[in-house]
Design a protein around this motif. Structure first.
Motif, short mmCIF file in Angstrom:
data_model
loop_
_atom_site.label_atom_id
_atom_site.label_comp_id
_atom_site.label_asym_id
_atom_site.label_seq_id
_atom_site.Cartn_x
_atom_site.Cartn_y
_atom_site.Cartn_z
N LEU A 108 -47.43 53.47 43.42
CA LEU A 108 -48.76 53.09 43.88
C LEU A 108 -49.67 54.31 43.93
N ARG A 109 -50.88 54.18 43.40
CA ARG A 109 -51.79 55.32 43.35
C ARG A 109 -53.06 55.10 44.16
N ILE A 110 -53.44 53.87 44.42
CA ILE A 110 -54.72 53.63 45.11
C ILE A 110 -54.64 54.08 46.57
N PRO A 111 -55.74 54.57 47.13
CA PRO A 111 -55.75 54.91 48.55
C PRO A 111 -55.65 53.66 49.42
N VAL A 112 -54.94 53.79 50.53
CA VAL A 112 -54.77 52.69 51.47
C VAL A 112 -55.20 53.18 52.84
N ARG A 113 -56.25 52.59 53.38
CA ARG A 113 -56.70 52.93 54.73
C ARG A 113 -55.95 52.03 55.71
N SER A 114 -55.31 52.61 56.71
CA SER A 114 -54.56 51.83 57.68
C SER A 114 -55.35 51.69 58.97
N ALA A 115 -55.51 50.45 59.43
CA ALA A 115 -56.22 50.17 60.67
C ALA A 115 -55.27 50.27 61.86
N GLU A 116 -55.85 50.26 63.05
CA GLU A 116 -55.06 50.25 64.27
C GLU A 116 -54.46 48.86 64.49
N VAL A 117 -53.42 48.81 65.34
CA VAL A 117 -52.85 47.52 65.73
C VAL A 117 -53.89 46.73 66.51
N LEU A 118 -53.61 45.47 66.78
CA LEU A 118 -54.57 44.60 67.44
C LEU A 118 -54.54 44.74 68.97
N GLY A 119 -53.48 45.31 69.49
CA GLY A 119 -53.41 45.56 70.93
C GLY A 119 -54.22 46.76 71.32
N PRO A 120 -54.11 47.18 72.59
CA PRO A 120 -54.92 48.30 73.08
C PRO A 120 -54.72 49.57 72.27
N THR A 121 -55.81 50.28 72.01
CA THR A 121 -55.77 51.58 71.37
C THR A 121 -56.55 52.55 72.23
N ALA A 122 -56.04 53.76 72.35
CA ALA A 122 -56.65 54.78 73.20
C ALA A 122 -56.87 54.26 74.62
N GLY A 123 -55.96 53.41 75.06
CA GLY A 123 -56.02 52.89 76.41
C GLY A 123 -57.04 51.79 76.63
#
Length: 267
Positions: A108-123
């Motif tokens: 795989l060569r294309i860039p993949v941006r990963s999002a945060e999980v759906l639960g709390p992030t950074a509190g």
């Protein structure tokens, strides 16, 4: 605020939106895949023209790497990956990055941006997540709010994990849910950590609650979800909410995670 414009990283003139890959854990229960596909369709319908695909870490195809390879073969030059997970436990921290790494090793060569999980992030507990839980509770009790339905205690039923930091995020959701609903709220788990959902119901009843309802902190039906709900039912819970599924609030949360991944905004 306008959503971030996610476009494939191609030459001038190609403004196709970069596809979104939703990655669920997967389940041996066929209802789970149906729920994930329903959410996938709802996310695509909420943003016309956005390609949205589903994939699974376990229990069945398609796997994330296979879908990413298909997207690259179809001419897409980037993709956005959204984990359909409510905590950043092992699956979020290890399995999903591992799936992307394996796809890279496979070519795989294309860039993949990963999002945060759906639960709390950074509190922070996202209000869209709370609104989805409250929607399902309202459906279960047949009233606009749990209190309007005569409920005087809530249990947030979750899958469970040995990861203490991930459990802390579940507790944050329960606390926020309790504040919003104006009701005492406890967490109960299906596995890996105490208390069970039934024990949480029992604790509320011992403290004086007479009508305890269960908010279901699951995205889809499955074995662990059923384990938690059956435990709560046997302990005397009067209402059991459905999993979040394709609730409109969850759809908006998924798209919010996509936009944040593209813009680099952690919110």
């Amino acid at each position: 605020m306008r959503p971030a414009r996610v476009t494939d990283e191609v030459g001038a003139g190609d403004g196709r939106p970069a596809p979104v890959l939703l990655v669920a854990h997967g389940s041996g229960d066929p209802r789970a895949a149906r729920a994930t596909e329903a959410l996938t369709r709802a996310v695509a319908a909420a943003r016309p023209g956005l390609p949205v695909r589903a994939s699974y870490l376990d229990h069945g195809p398609p796997r994330p790497g296979a879908v990413l390879a298909e997207l690259e073969a179809a001419g897409h030059r980037s993709a956005v990956l959204v984990p359909l997970l409510l905590t950043a436990a092992y699956h979020g921290r290890v399995d999903i990055p591992g799936a992307v790494a394996a796809a890279r090793e496979a070519g795989l060569r294309i860039p993949v941006r990963s999002a945060e999980v759906l639960g709390p992030t950074a509190g922070v507990v996202d209000p869209r997540l709370l609104a989805g839980l409250l929607r399902r509770l309202a459906e279960a009790v047949g009233a606009a709010t749990p209190a309007d339905g005569g409920v005087d205690g809530l249990v947030l039923a979750a899958a469970g994990t040995r990861d203490a930091a991930a459990r802390d995020t579940v507790v944050r959701v329960a606390e926020a849910l309790g504040r919003t609903a104006g009701l005492p709220t406890r967490v109960g788990y299906a596995s890996a950590a105490p208390p069970t959902a039934g024990a949480a119901v029992g604790a509320l009843r011992a403290a004086g609650a007479r009508r305890v309802a269960v908010a279901t902190y699951f995205l889809a039906p499955g074995r662990l979800c059923e384990t938690a709900l059956e435990s709560a039912r046997e302990a005397g819970a009067v209402a059991l909410a459905d999993p979040l599924g394709d609730a409109p609030e969850l759809v908006r949360l998924v798209l919010g995670r996509v936009d944040a991944a593209v813009s680099g905004d952690p919110r």
